[in-house]
Enzyme design. Structure first.
Site, PDB file in Angstrom:
ATOM      1  N   LEU A  59       0.821  -1.209   0.000  1.00 22.74           N
ATOM      2  CA  LEU A  59       0.000   0.000   0.000  1.00 22.74           C
ATOM      3  C   LEU A  59       0.861   1.268   0.000  1.00 22.74           C
ATOM      4  O   LEU A  59       0.342   2.364  -0.172  1.00 22.74           O
ATOM      5  CB  LEU A  59      -0.957   0.014   1.197  1.00 22.74           C
ATOM      6  CG  LEU A  59      -2.052  -1.065   1.160  1.00 22.74           C
ATOM      7  CD1 LEU A  59      -2.907  -1.000   2.426  1.00 22.74           C
ATOM      8  CD2 LEU A  59      -2.941  -0.903  -0.078  1.00 22.74           C
ATOM      9  N   ASN A  90       7.404  -3.115   3.742  1.00 22.27           N
ATOM     10  CA  ASN A  90       8.518  -2.344   3.168  1.00 22.27           C
ATOM     11  C   ASN A  90       8.107  -0.919   2.825  1.00 22.27           C
ATOM     12  O   ASN A  90       8.189  -0.477   1.691  1.00 22.27           O
ATOM     13  CB  ASN A  90       9.111  -3.060   1.946  1.00 22.27           C
ATOM     14  CG  ASN A  90       8.087  -3.263   0.839  1.00 22.27           C
ATOM     15  OD1 ASN A  90       6.882  -3.224   1.083  1.00 22.27           O
ATOM     16  ND2 ASN A  90       8.565  -3.466  -0.373  1.00 22.27           N
ATOM     17  N   HIS A 177       9.961 -14.204   1.500  1.00 21.56           N
ATOM     18  CA  HIS A 177      10.219 -13.894   0.085  1.00 21.56           C
ATOM     19  C   HIS A 177      11.488 -14.666  -0.256  1.00 21.56           C
ATOM     20  O   HIS A 177      12.591 -14.276   0.120  1.00 21.56           O
ATOM     21  CB  HIS A 177      10.400 -12.378  -0.075  1.00 21.56           C
ATOM     22  CG  HIS A 177      10.919 -11.954  -1.410  1.00 21.56           C
ATOM     23  ND1 HIS A 177      10.188 -11.171  -2.259  1.00 21.56           N
ATOM     24  CD2 HIS A 177      12.086 -12.180  -2.035  1.00 21.56           C
ATOM     25  CE1 HIS A 177      10.890 -10.943  -3.358  1.00 21.56           C
ATOM     26  NE2 HIS A 177      12.058 -11.537  -3.253  1.00 21.56           N
ATOM     27  N   ASP A 308       0.344  -9.563  -4.531  1.00 19.72           N
ATOM     28  CA  ASP A 308       1.618  -8.838  -4.580  1.00 19.72           C
ATOM     29  C   ASP A 308       1.439  -7.520  -5.344  1.00 19.72           C
ATOM     30  O   ASP A 308       2.306  -7.097  -6.110  1.00 19.72           O
ATOM     31  CB  ASP A 308       2.732  -9.684  -5.218  1.00 19.72           C
ATOM     32  CG  ASP A 308       4.117  -9.114  -4.903  1.00 19.72           C
ATOM     33  OD1 ASP A 308       4.215  -8.150  -4.101  1.00 19.72           O
ATOM     34  OD2 ASP A 308       5.096  -9.636  -5.459  1.00 19.72           O
ATOM     35  N   HIS A 312       3.787   1.426  -8.674  1.00 16.87           N
ATOM     36  CA  HIS A 312       4.962   2.272  -8.940  1.00 16.87           C
ATOM     37  C   HIS A 312       4.525   3.442  -9.797  1.00 16.87           C
ATOM     38  O   HIS A 312       3.686   3.279 -10.685  1.00 16.87           O
ATOM     39  CB  HIS A 312       6.045   1.489  -9.686  1.00 16.87           C
ATOM     40  CG  HIS A 312       6.711   0.442  -8.853  1.00 16.87           C
ATOM     41  ND1 HIS A 312       7.552   0.762  -7.808  1.00 16.87           N
ATOM     42  CD2 HIS A 312       6.662  -0.906  -8.908  1.00 16.87           C
ATOM     43  CE1 HIS A 312       7.986  -0.361  -7.257  1.00 16.87           C
ATOM     44  NE2 HIS A 312       7.459  -1.393  -7.893  1.00 16.87           N
TER      45      HIS A 312
HETATM   46 ZN   LIG Z   1       8.018 -10.388  -2.503  1.00 18.07          ZN
END
Ligand SMILES: [Zn+2]
Lengths: 433, 186, 305
Positions: A59, A90, A177, A308, A312
């Site tokens: 998000l 992240n 991951h 996922d 961007h």
């Molecule tokens: Zn990932």
């Protein structure tokens, strides 16, 4: 609170039924229901699914509000039929403290389109050196249960072991991951015939599979829960199948794009060669991998679909391939892509779609009140979907702030018509309510 | 419905072409005082073939060996952008070059004069002739530049819309000059 | 011909032959005293070099100037590009300048493909990352054809760092199109894992390939590769894959030695081999200008598509 009477919806694709929603709950399910004072929704031909739950959403807030915010991302989620999303850690600052996860959780509450479940970082600053305060995040108002350094792999075997052990105290899960970093230095796309021709540094399948193997063994050793993020190779499916056959507590997800797209799009696509719209981590793989992932999702080896969703800004993709950001958005197209890849191919029926996109992800994330059957007494989180519609994907109509969809111009089946979050419509007639 | 079709008519046959070249060869010998200092440069493709034929005749009638070469003018054309890029022809100068020689340019058809203009530019880059003359098998008129031929096989009045095609034995398997006219049928 | 020259795969056999034939004629121009042709007068060719490569840039510059094009050299070093301007913004600038062709050298594979989306002019790939370098392959084919007459069924052995070589990729594609038989020779670490899908033979044994070669093309090998464990040492590489006098003697008598330059003398090629009569290395440089003239002429010398 308005009551809603949904007329003639096919729950999980079954026979038409009426659904009465009252006080945030599914009040009644049956034929010829009358609901005095309820708003009536004609659901003739529509399928009713439990509200979708996404285990893997970026998000971007806090930090990259130019790409997405909790509000814009959850609007996109609602339009995609989701009622809960897991917001990846992240961000900037990283969601590695109770403060940040509570902030994200609260933003979700305020926006009101979706339940936002923050994912906590496994290691402080995603740096892979020392554990973040996992317990504090678990105990916070956000009630974090899923922890991940997504984007970064927890490479250090000792750190991974400790993380797996530590979260047992509060029934957490480590979502890994899986990417061996030395094997993927400078990697740009799946290592195979296409990368060889295009002169792009290859991203070998073994870099994913090696980590998954190790993590399965670690999880078994310490008796903890492991969740494998965005499985992308046939080999990974095999390893997870083997781990499950041992009775180990391993779950896995696959993204919609890995169920539909292949690496040859990098070489040849209507959107141009070397178009970074196809640049994603893990990379798009081969046709054989796609087939194995579909089979794995069909037989339950892979537990769920997770988007996922990785927004961007335009300038991060309008570059040469190697300079471009990795990731694609997916919330608003996820159900249609699964429809195309799994339902139209006969691999899943709608009941199984509900299982892979709602029941199981909710269970993995320990999301109470989500991923429950459309039955009286359950929270009214549900999605009405028109399986007969066909829509050409036009990113200009997206609620997401970003436009980096690989499906632009593609005609996909189905359309989300309505989404209900705890009895309140977030989407009606295909538009935000 | 009207329909266009091409109607073609031979205006010179093989013997006519032979006679015209023979006459031009005699004229070159006469005008250049024995053809002792000339170079024949044909413009590819058919001009080069004609230059070779003229060289043979001059050797026969004038008893001098006139050096023969070819001069490709593609890179000097002013109409390159009207068509896709063309393959290049061969430029082949005689070993002794063209400096201080009388260069006789040879082409099959003289029309707008633009080819000759390009040839003069091309010549400029490969040497400094004493004089430049022009021989053409057919002059069909419609000049767009102040250029005229010194030796003409046949003056052929044409409409601008018509096409003139030269066929030569060495390239096409027969000798002929053909006038092609587009006609509208009812 | 298409509008751009980005990959050797873009060239049909007819296209490639047309370029080589055109270069044959243009080579005669290079022999005369006035080397300049007026053909591209008024056309603008931009050399957009994001990577230092003086030799390639000069070659393209000479080619464009011999065709009377206006040449703008846009070196990314010290310009707005190095200050973070994107490739797209640079492209839009060139577009505004009215570039008829952009010759691009870039460290990122695929950069010319991207550029072609943003400019109207022709894009010529002068080397992109580890992908392709089509004009190098064309000049190599031109050099081979001049020495050997034809490429049909000629056996070309390409030796060295195929994995990172844009020269190798373009050569394999073009030589295959032109009917030659290509063998790649390299240590397994320096071959793509899926090299068996390429239209060529693959061998790890240079000595076995040499007697069956009409052409041996040595690729530059950067000694830094040994730090990434592609091979143990420069000495071992040179012993197993370097072309020295003894190996030269194992080649057929009329076989030629090629190298795209710049050479690491003593690494992949011994100095005495590089300088011998069977080496075409100096010819390759001269042929580079000629082949680039042919490419620019064929892309820009006709109507705008
Ligand atoms: Zn990932």
């Amino acid at each position: 609170m308005t009551d809603y009477l949904i007329k003639g919806a096919r729950i999980l694709g079954g026979e038409p039924r009426d659904i009465l929603i009252r006080d945030g709950l599914v009040a009644e399910v049956g034929g010829g229901l009358g609901g005095a004072g309820a708003a009536v929704i004609d659901a003739d031909g529509l399928i009713a699914l439990p509200g979708l739950v996404d285990l893997h959403t970026h998000l971007r807030e806090p930090g990259r509000e130019d790409a997405e915010t909790v509000e814009s991302g959850t609007r996109a989620a609602a339009l995609g039929g989701f009622t809960a999303v897991h917001a990846m850690a992240n961000t900037s600052p990283v969601a590695d403290t109770a403060g940040v996860v509570e902030q994200v959780w609260r933003l979700g509450q305020e926006a009101g389109y979706c339940e936002v479940r923050p994912v906590g970082a496994v290691t402080a600053g995603l740096a892979g050196r020392q554990l973040a305060e996992l317990g504090a995040m678990a105990d916070s108002a956000a009630g974090v249960r899923v922890f991940s350094d997504d984007g970064m792999c927890v490479s250090d075997a000792v750190l991974m072991r400790r993380a797996l052990e530590y979260v047992k105290a509060f029934d957490g899960v480590i979502a890994q991951h899986a990417q061996e970093s030395r094997l993927t230095e400078g990697a740009q796309m799946n290592e195979g015939a296409v990368s060889g021709r295009l002169g792009l540094t290859g991203w070998p399948a073994v870099a994913e599979e090696a980590i998954i193997s190790r993590d399965c063994l670690l999880a078994a050793h310490v008796g903890s829960r492991l969740h494998v993020c965005h499985v992308s190779t046939a080999g990974s499916v095999e390893i997870i199948r083997w781990a499950k056959s041992k009775g180990w507590n391993v779950t896995a997800e696959v993204t919609p794009h890995h169920l539909l797209l292949t690496d040859d799009l990098v070489e040849r696509s209507p959107l141009g060669s070397y178009n970074p719209i196809y640049k994603v981590n893990p990379p798009l793989r081969t046709r054989e991998d796609v087939e194995a992932l579909r089979a794995g999702l069909a037989d339950g080896t892979i537990d769920c679909v997770a988007t996922d969703h990785a927004p961007h800004p335009v300038e991060s993709k309008e570059t040469e391939w190697s300079a471009a950001a990795m990731g694609m958005i997916g919330l608003e197209t996820a159900l249609s892509v699964v429809h195309a890849a799994m339902v139209e191919t006969g691999l899943l029926d709608w009941a199984a779609v509900a299982d892979r996109m709602s029941y199981r992800p909710a269970r993995i994330g320990r999301v109470a009140g989500q991923g429950r059957p459309v039955e009286p007494g359950e929270a009214a989180n549900l999605t009405l979907y028109d399986p007969a519609a066909r829509t050409e994907v036009d990113p200009r109509g997206f609620a997401s702030k970003s436009r980096n969809t690989p499906y632009e111009g593609l005609t996909l089946p189905g359309r989300v018509v309505a989404t209900f979050l705890r009895g309140r419509p977030t989407v009606l007639e295909g538009k935000l309510a | 419905m009207s329909e266009a079709r091409n109607v073609s008519r031979a205006v010179l046959e093989g013997p006519d072409i032979q006679r015209a070249l023979t006459r031009i060869a005699h004229e070159i010998i006469e005008r250049t005082k024995g053809a002792g200092n000339i170079v024949l440069l044909g413009i590819p493709t058919r001009g080069a073939t004609l230059a070779a034929r003229l060289g043979e005749r001059i050797a026969q009638f004038g008893e001098v060996k006139a050096p023969v070469g070819s001069l490709d003018i593609t890179m000097y054309r002013d109409d390159l952008r009207l068509r896709p890029a063309r393959p290049l022809g061969r430029t082949e100068l005689p070993p002794d070059g063209i400096d201080d020689r009388v260069v006789v340019l040879v082409d099959d058809v003289l029309f707008s004069g633009r080819t000759v203009r390009a040839a003069l530019d091309a010549l400029n880059d490969v040497g400094r002739p004493k004089a430049v003359q022009l021989a053409t098998l057919v002059d069909r008129g419609h000049r767009e530049l102040p250029i005229r031929a010194d030796y003409v096989g046949k003056n052929l009045p044409t409409a601008k819309s018509e096409q003139v095609k030269v066929y030569l034995e060495e390239i096409d398997g027969r000798d002929a000059v053909v006038l092609i006219k587009r006609e509208e049928d009812q | 011909m298409r509008r751009h020259l980005i990959s050797a795969a873009d060239l049909s056999r007819d296209d490639a032959t047309l370029i080589l034939d055109t270069a044959d004629e243009l080579a005669r121009v290079s022999d005369r005293s006035i080397k300049k042709l007026p053909t591209l007068r008024g056309r603008t060719v931009v050399n957009l070099f994001f990577e230092d490569s003086t030799r390639t840039r000069i070659s393209f510059e000479a080619a464009a100037k011999r065709l009377s094009a206006d040449v703008i050299n846009f070196s990314a070093k010290g310009s707005s590009v190095s200050k973070g301007e994107s490739l797209k913004d640079t492209a839009l600038t060139l577009q505004a300048m009215g570039a008829d062709a952009v010759v691009i050298r870039h460290s990122a594979s695929g950069a010319p493909h991207r550029l072609a989306n943003w400019v109207d002019g022709s894009v010529v790939n002068a080397g992109d990352g580890t992908h392709e370098h089509p004009t190098q392959a064309l000049l190599d084919a031109f050099t081979m054809r001049r020495r050997l007459g034809t490429l049909e069924d000629r056996r070309v052995t390409i030796v060295g760092d195929v994995l990172h070589s844009r020269v190798a990729r373009s050569n394999v594609l073009l030589l295959n199109t032109l009917g030659a038989q290509v063998t790649l020779v390299a240590p397994p670490t320096l071959l793509p894992v899926t090299v068996e899908s390429w239209p060529c033979e693959v061998s790890y044994d240079l000595d076995a390939a040499l007697p069956k070669s009409d052409v041996v093309m040595m690729l530059r090998v950067q000694s830094e590769r040994m730090n990434a464990a592609y091979f143990p040492s420069a000495r071992e590489y040179s012993r197993r894959y370097g072309l020295d006098r003894d190996r030269l003697a194992r080649m057929p008598e009329d076989a030629i030695v090629m190298h795209p330059g710049p050479m690491n003398r003593g690494m992949e090629i011994a100095a005495e081999v590089a300088d011998c009569a069977r080496s075409t290395i100096v010819e390759q440089v001269a042929n580079g200008v000629t082949i680039r003239m042919a490419v620019l002429y064929l892309l820009l010398g006709g109507e705008t598509q």
